[in-house]
Design a protein around this motif. Structure first.
Motif, PDB file in Angstrom:
ATOM      1  N   ASN A 204       0.828  -1.202   0.000  1.00  0.00           N
ATOM      2  CA  ASN A 204       0.000   0.000   0.000  1.00  0.00           C
ATOM      3  C   ASN A 204       0.869   1.261   0.000  1.00  0.00           C
ATOM      4  OD1 ASN A 204      -2.062  -1.839   2.152  1.00  0.00           O
ATOM      5  ND2 ASN A 204      -2.628  -1.307   0.076  1.00  0.00           N
ATOM      6  N   GLU A 205       1.665   1.382  -1.048  1.00  0.00           N
ATOM      7  CA  GLU A 205       2.536   2.540  -1.156  1.00  0.00           C
ATOM      8  C   GLU A 205       1.711   3.826  -1.175  1.00  0.00           C
ATOM      9  OE1 GLU A 205       4.982   2.097  -4.535  1.00  0.00           O
ATOM     10  OE2 GLU A 205       6.053   0.334  -3.784  1.00  0.00           O
ATOM     11  N   ARG A 206       2.216   4.814  -0.440  1.00  0.00           N
ATOM     12  CA  ARG A 206       1.491   6.071  -0.298  1.00  0.00           C
ATOM     13  C   ARG A 206       2.348   7.218  -0.806  1.00  0.00           C
ATOM     14  NH1 ARG A 206       0.636   3.281   4.390  1.00  0.00           N
ATOM     15  NH2 ARG A 206       2.320   4.399   5.460  1.00  0.00           N
ATOM     16  N   VAL A 207       1.690   8.157  -1.485  1.00  0.00           N
ATOM     17  CA  VAL A 207       2.345   9.366  -1.976  1.00  0.00           C
ATOM     18  C   VAL A 207       1.579  10.554  -1.424  1.00  0.00           C
ATOM     19  CG1 VAL A 207       3.102  10.658  -3.990  1.00  0.00           C
ATOM     20  CG2 VAL A 207       3.034   8.157  -4.078  1.00  0.00           C
ATOM     21  N   CYS A 208       2.284  11.496  -0.841  1.00  0.00           N
ATOM     22  CA  CYS A 208       1.652  12.676  -0.231  1.00  0.00           C
ATOM     23  C   CYS A 208       1.784  13.870  -1.163  1.00  0.00           C
ATOM     24  CB  CYS A 208       2.296  12.992   1.115  1.00  0.00           C
ATOM     25  SG  CYS A 208       2.017  11.717   2.369  1.00  0.00           S
ATOM     26  N   PHE A 209       0.738  14.684  -1.214  1.00  0.00           N
ATOM     27  CA  PHE A 209       0.703  15.865  -2.067  1.00  0.00           C
ATOM     28  C   PHE A 209       0.391  17.072  -1.186  1.00  0.00           C
ATOM     29  CE2 PHE A 209      -0.256  12.262  -4.699  1.00  0.00           C
ATOM     30  CZ  PHE A 209       0.406  12.504  -5.896  1.00  0.00           C
ATOM     31  N   ARG A 210       1.289  18.036  -1.220  1.00  0.00           N
ATOM     32  CA  ARG A 210       1.100  19.286  -0.483  1.00  0.00           C
ATOM     33  C   ARG A 210       1.375  20.452  -1.417  1.00  0.00           C
ATOM     34  NH1 ARG A 210       1.143  18.466   5.169  1.00  0.00           N
ATOM     35  NH2 ARG A 210       1.845  16.372   5.810  1.00  0.00           N
ATOM     36  N   ALA A 211       0.961  21.640  -0.969  1.00  0.00           N
ATOM     37  CA  ALA A 211       1.229  22.845  -1.752  1.00  0.00           C
ATOM     38  C   ALA A 211       1.215  24.041  -0.815  1.00  0.00           C
ATOM     39  CB  ALA A 211       0.196  23.027  -2.864  1.00  0.00           C
ATOM     40  N   GLU A 212       2.042  25.004  -1.136  1.00  0.00           N
ATOM     41  CA  GLU A 212       2.095  26.234  -0.340  1.00  0.00           C
ATOM     42  C   GLU A 212       0.782  27.008  -0.503  1.00  0.00           C
ATOM     43  OE1 GLU A 212       4.852  30.260   0.150  1.00  0.00           O
ATOM     44  OE2 GLU A 212       5.335  28.711  -1.334  1.00  0.00           O
ATOM     45  N   GLY A 213       0.144  27.307   0.606  1.00  0.00           N
ATOM     46  CA  GLY A 213      -1.131  28.021   0.579  1.00  0.00           C
ATOM     47  C   GLY A 213      -2.339  27.120   0.705  1.00  0.00           C
ATOM     48  N   PHE A 214      -2.169  25.812   0.435  1.00  0.00           N
ATOM     49  CA  PHE A 214      -3.317  24.919   0.552  1.00  0.00           C
ATOM     50  C   PHE A 214      -3.576  24.593   2.016  1.00  0.00           C
ATOM     51  CE2 PHE A 214      -4.949  20.562   0.994  1.00  0.00           C
ATOM     52  CZ  PHE A 214      -6.163  20.720   0.360  1.00  0.00           C
ATOM     53  N   LYS A 215      -4.819  24.718   2.403  1.00  0.00           N
ATOM     54  CA  LYS A 215      -5.223  24.432   3.783  1.00  0.00           C
ATOM     55  C   LYS A 215      -6.609  23.805   3.767  1.00  0.00           C
ATOM     56  CE  LYS A 215      -5.743  26.500   8.365  1.00  0.00           C
ATOM     57  NZ  LYS A 215      -4.839  25.516   8.980  1.00  0.00           N
ATOM     58  N   CYS A 216      -6.730  22.663   4.407  1.00  0.00           N
ATOM     59  CA  CYS A 216      -8.023  21.977   4.491  1.00  0.00           C
ATOM     60  C   CYS A 216      -8.964  22.807   5.373  1.00  0.00           C
ATOM     61  CB  CYS A 216      -7.827  20.577   5.073  1.00  0.00           C
ATOM     62  SG  CYS A 216      -9.319  19.574   5.092  1.00  0.00           S
ATOM     63  N   GLY A 217     -10.091  23.225   4.826  1.00  0.00           N
ATOM     64  CA  GLY A 217     -10.932  24.200   5.493  1.00  0.00           C
ATOM     65  C   GLY A 217     -11.854  23.673   6.566  1.00  0.00           C
ATOM     66  N   SER A 218     -12.205  22.392   6.554  1.00  0.00           N
ATOM     67  CA  SER A 218     -13.158  21.858   7.529  1.00  0.00           C
ATOM     68  C   SER A 218     -12.946  20.362   7.678  1.00  0.00           C
ATOM     69  CB  SER A 218     -14.603  22.150   7.109  1.00  0.00           C
ATOM     70  OG  SER A 218     -14.948  21.408   5.954  1.00  0.00           O
ATOM     71  N   ASP A 219     -13.717  19.749   8.585  1.00  0.00           N
ATOM     72  CA  ASP A 219     -13.638  18.297   8.810  1.00  0.00           C
ATOM     73  C   ASP A 219     -14.377  17.504   7.737  1.00  0.00           C
ATOM     74  OD1 ASP A 219     -12.181  18.766  11.057  1.00  0.00           O
ATOM     75  OD2 ASP A 219     -13.849  18.577  12.450  1.00  0.00           O
ATOM     76  N   SER A 220     -14.993  18.183   6.760  1.00  0.00           N
ATOM     77  CA  SER A 220     -15.716  17.475   5.700  1.00  0.00           C
ATOM     78  C   SER A 220     -15.298  17.942   4.311  1.00  0.00           C
ATOM     79  CB  SER A 220     -17.227  17.680   5.877  1.00  0.00           C
ATOM     80  OG  SER A 220     -17.548  19.058   5.846  1.00  0.00           O
TER      81      SER A 220
END
Length: 611
Positions: A525-541
């Motif tokens: 179950n290889e996992r790859v993470c994706f991030r970006a400057e400025g991206f922020k998860c806004g809520s729990d849904s």
């Protein structure tokens, strides 16, 4: 002398009062003990008067004594001079006169001091009277304060008694509450056992009914097969008059032979074993068996979904509209990509037709008593399933505005609802830490999986359900055993899940502002993470999606921008800003790969495309 005489006279005036008090005491003959008592009282009063008056007139007596001494001295000198005259009598007389004048001055000063002392005594007597009056007033206040204190003490005792009674009542009520809570827990446990027993009994009854229906269907098919075989073996003789006319060029001899052959030929019945008739008969049996089902045969037939060869990355907004009266929580494209559904906290689902890069309102589906949390289309695109805050999941037909079916059984809000890969089944996840599998034929829950954490989202694959939870774990459930077969760690609290069209890759969005792509084909179950400057998860849904071709990931951020990553490179492909004024709650990518729709908490829906 006059002043001293007056003072002495004033002192003597106190004697009648003393005598009057003494006259009021018992006579000496009334008893030895009483006589000693009044004598001691008189002595004590006299001593007290002597001390008080001696202190008051001590200075006056001292000055008066000095005056007497000086007067006697002057008299002695004068008498001595008269008896013994001398030659210097004139000088001694002048000196005596001078001394006499000094004595008079001293006497005047002493008299003046006596007057001042009398005035001071009067002033002190007035002050003493005032202080005595103040003392009486203070005594009255003190008596009143003592009375108030006694009243307050009585009140305190009453309040203590009342508090004691209330405490006893409180202790009794607390004991009753504890007994009631114990009884409630026992009843809940008993209710859970009863519910499990009832579900088990229903499952057994359903299994018996299915077996009985299966046996009946096999018997009917066997009877039908025998009838068809008998019909196939039966022979039918056709009369010559019913045969087709022969050609005019046929000779009489040939016609005669053909007529005789026609009389002797055997024909089978009208192709009773043809596939068309068998299909019609099977449909008839299916229709009889579905008499009371909530699903139709047309809904069960899964229309083939188009395969997206290459998804197009959107670059601009084609349309921005205020889709709902309140915030939007969910958005979903149908399998044909020409229909879009949005659901929000205004308790309705709105359907939009996607034509030529614009959204046109088609219908409004109501029936939920609270806000919508999740939307899913069936593979045929004829039904829509929604999860609601009212602890239920609702099923609509697209041509009806009212729910066709309401699935109730969760104790808290339903956060996810998906169509299963099996026909007539849907799966729901709830905040009550349970996942339920529902049979749409019976509108009943057939399986329940208890989870250790809040379920935020789920997806369905072949014979398994994948759920995301707030305890930073992704769980894989086998629908055949109703058990968790695998747990995958996440980077944070899971807010959404999405699975690729080939069911090979799983996308999870977490509260640590990271998207995680898991390869389901490999055991590791290889996992790859994706991030970006400025991206922020806004809520729990917050919902993130995979493009139909599996090459891109899309998610909405708290800053109102849509972020799109390239799966192969792992880098940010593009950022779509300036259209949303609040946090984006969900994103959906059409199966044709042409459009992307994002919705937010401020009621806006934005349609994005590459042109």
């Amino acid at each position: 002398m006059a002043a001293v005489t007056a003072n002495t006279r004033g002192i003597m005036t106190d004697s009648p009062g003393v005598l009057e008090r003494c006259s009021r005491v018992p006579a000496p003959g009334s008893g030895g003990k009483s006589a000693e008592t009044w004598k001691r009282d008189i002595v004590r009063q006299l001593k007290h008067r002597d001390r008080s008056q001696h202190a008051m007139f001590q200075d006056l007596i001292r000055f008066y004594s000095q005056l007497l001494e000086k007067s006697s001295l002057a008299k002695g000198i004068l008498s001595c001079s008269a008896r013994c005259p001398s030659s210097d009598s004139s000088s001694s007389l002048s000196s005596l006169l001078h001394q006499n004048n000094q004595l008079k001055q001293t006497t005047g000063e002493l008299a003046y001091q006596v007057v001042e002392l009398q005035q001071q005594i009067k002033i002190k007597e007035c002050v003493l009277v005032e202080q005595h009056a103040r003392l009486l007033e203070v005594e009255r206040q003190r008596a009143g304060a003592f009375d108030a204190q006694r009243g307050l003490q009585e009140r305190v005792e009453q309040v203590r008694e009342q508090n004691g009674a209330l405490k006893m009542e409180y202790d009794a009520l607390l004991e009753q509450q504890r007994r009631a809570e114990t009884t409630l827990r026992e009843e809940k446990v008993r209710g859970g056992h009863l519910l499990e027993d009832m579900i088990h009994i229903k499952q057994q009854a359903a299994a018996r009914m299915n077996n009985r229906n299966e046996r009946r269907s096999r018997v009917r098919e066997a009877n039908l097969q025998r009838e068809l075989q008998m019909a196939a073996r039966s022979k039918v003789t056709i009369d010559s008059s019913s045969s087709a006319p022969t050609s005019r060029s046929t000779s009489p001899k040939t016609e005669h032979k053909s007529t005789e052959r026609g009389h002797a030929r055997l024909f089978r019945s009208a192709s009773a074993t043809s596939p068309r008739i068998l299909t019609s008969i099977r449909e008839l049996f299916h229709r009889k068996r579905r008499g009371h089902s909530v699903c139709s045969l047309e809904e069960d037939l899964m229309s083939p979904a188009g395969v997206c060869l290459s998804a197009r990355v959107p670059v601009r907004a084609r349309q921005v509209l205020e889709a709902h009266e309140q915030g939007i929580n969910a958005v979903r494209f149908s399998s044909s990509s020409d229909l879009l559904a949005t659901g929000g906290t205004d308790r309705v689902i709105k359907l939009w037709e996607v034509r030529a890069g614009s959204l046109t309102h088609r219908a409004t589906l109501d029936g939920s008593t609270e806000g919508i949390t999740c939307i899913d289309f069936d593979p045929a695109g004829s039904r829509i399933l929604a999860a609601s805050y009212d602890k239920s999941a609702l099923l609509w037909r697209l041509e009806d505005s009212t729910p066709k079916l309401t699935l109730t059984g969760h104790s808290r809000k339903v956060t996810a609802a998906r169509f299963s890969t099996l026909l007539h089944q849907v799966v729901t996840g709830s905040a009550d830490r349970s996942i339920r599998l529902w049979d749409l034929h019976r509108a009943a829950c057939v399986q329940v999986a208890e989870v250790a954490s809040y379920c935020s989202d789920l997806v369905c694959s072949e014979n398994c359900i994948i759920s995301g939870h707030y305890d930073c774990k992704i769980r894989v459930w086998d629908t055949r055993t109703v058990g968790c077969v695998q747990e995958l760690p996440a980077q944070g609290k899971v807010t959404s899940l999405d699975i690729s069209s080939d069911h090979r890759q799983l996308l999870s969005c977490c509260r640590d502002d990271c998207l995680q792509l898991v390869d389901l084909r490999r055991r590791s179950n290889e996992r790859v993470c994706f991030r970006a400057e400025g991206f922020k998860c806004g809520s729990d849904s917050t919902k993130a999606v995979i493009s139909p071709d599996g090459c891109f990931l899309a998610a909405g951020s708290a800053d109102g921008a849509v972020y799109i990553w390239n799966v192969s490179s792992g880098h940010l492909e593009t950022r779509l800003p300036d259209k949303h004024s609040s946090s984006i709650s969900a994103v959906s990518w059409s199966l044709s790969g042409e459009y992307v729709v994002s919705v937010d908490k401020s009621r806006l829906a934005v349609l994005w495309s590459d042109i």
